[in-house]
Design a protein around this motif. Structure first.
Motif: not given
Length: 254
Positions: A113-118, A241-252
């Motif tokens: 449901x999202x990609x990220x990193x440490x 919409x949810x992603x941009x609310x929290x991060x200002x970008x689409x984090x999928x």
């Protein structure tokens, strides 16, 4: 990253009554039990009014709505979530679990449901790269992929573990740590929330990861239902919409 209080209809299930439920059983009950930590902003945490909130909370509520079910949120310490998942306390867990080979032996994962990193976080002038962590004391949250990554960095003097990320951040600010390794979005939110832009700096990513919801091992019907609901939310614009609310970008994951 805060008090372990429960929002909505928190249900403390007697262990004798808890069971792993198929999706048909979940649907028949009209409720879906969702496990999370409640201590990992901006993904899942309690705000100043003790309301459970965050990107994963909004997403979990949207998934429940898409499935036609009422969400029942249950918060627990991060390092106990997957154990209790397999004991039937939750129907699924959404708490920023990176997909790892070891975890996949114990639970089943949905699509990410999202990609990220440490990321390495330090005071200005401090270490920014894995190489610069040689001889340094690094703080991480226990039971996380960040802990695993820190333990694999050559030359690190000590890896100190914490139950919650804010405790590691406090020790970094107090000078008891040389660096803190955590999720890059968590780090950005902490710096913004505490107005630490002139105090802390973000270094390099020590690894990248895909993050997914966890379901009890072998519970394919719930995995399939969540994957379909997540795909629908990504298709209809709700996820963005949810992603941009929290991060200002689409984090999928791309």
């Amino acid at each position: 990253m805060r008090k372990f209080m429960l929002l909505l209809a928190l249900v403390l299930l007697p262990w004798s009554l808890a069971q792993v439920r198929t999706f048909d059983q979940v649907k028949a009950s009209g409720q879906i039990r969702i496990g999370t930590e409640g201590a990992f902003p901006p993904f899942n945490y309690f705000d100043a009014k003790n309301q459970l909130t965050g990107f994963e909370i909004d997403l979990g509520n949207a998934l429940a709505q898409k499935l036609g079910l009422k969400p029942v949120w249950i918060t627990q310490a991060f390092d106990t979530l997957l154990i209790q998942l397999n004991q039937g306390r939750f129907d699924f867990v959404i708490a920023s679990h990176g997909i790892t080979e070891e975890r996949a032996k114990a639970v089943d994962f949905t699509n990410p449901h999202y990609c990220t990193g440490g990321v390495i976080v330090s005071k200005r002038g401090g270490p920014k790269t894995a190489k610069e962590l040689q001889g340094k004391v690094v703080g991480v949250q226990i039971g996380t992929t960040y802990m695993e990554a820190a333990q694999k960095i050559p030359g690190v003097k000590q890896v100190r573990t914490y139950q919650k990320d804010p405790d590691a951040l406090q020790d970094l600010l107090a000078g008891r740590l040389d660096a803190w390794i955590t999720d890059r979005f968590v780090a950005k939110e902490a710096i913004k929330e505490r107005k630490l832009e002139n105090t802390l700096t973000l270094g390099e990513l020590v690894f990248q990861e895909k993050v997914a919801m966890a379901v009890a091992k072998g519970n394919k019907s719930v995995v399939d239902a969540l994957n379909q609901a997540l795909a629908d939310l990504m298709r209809d614009g709700t996820y963005a919409q949810i992603s941009k609310k929290w991060f200002g970008e689409d984090v999928r994951c791309r």
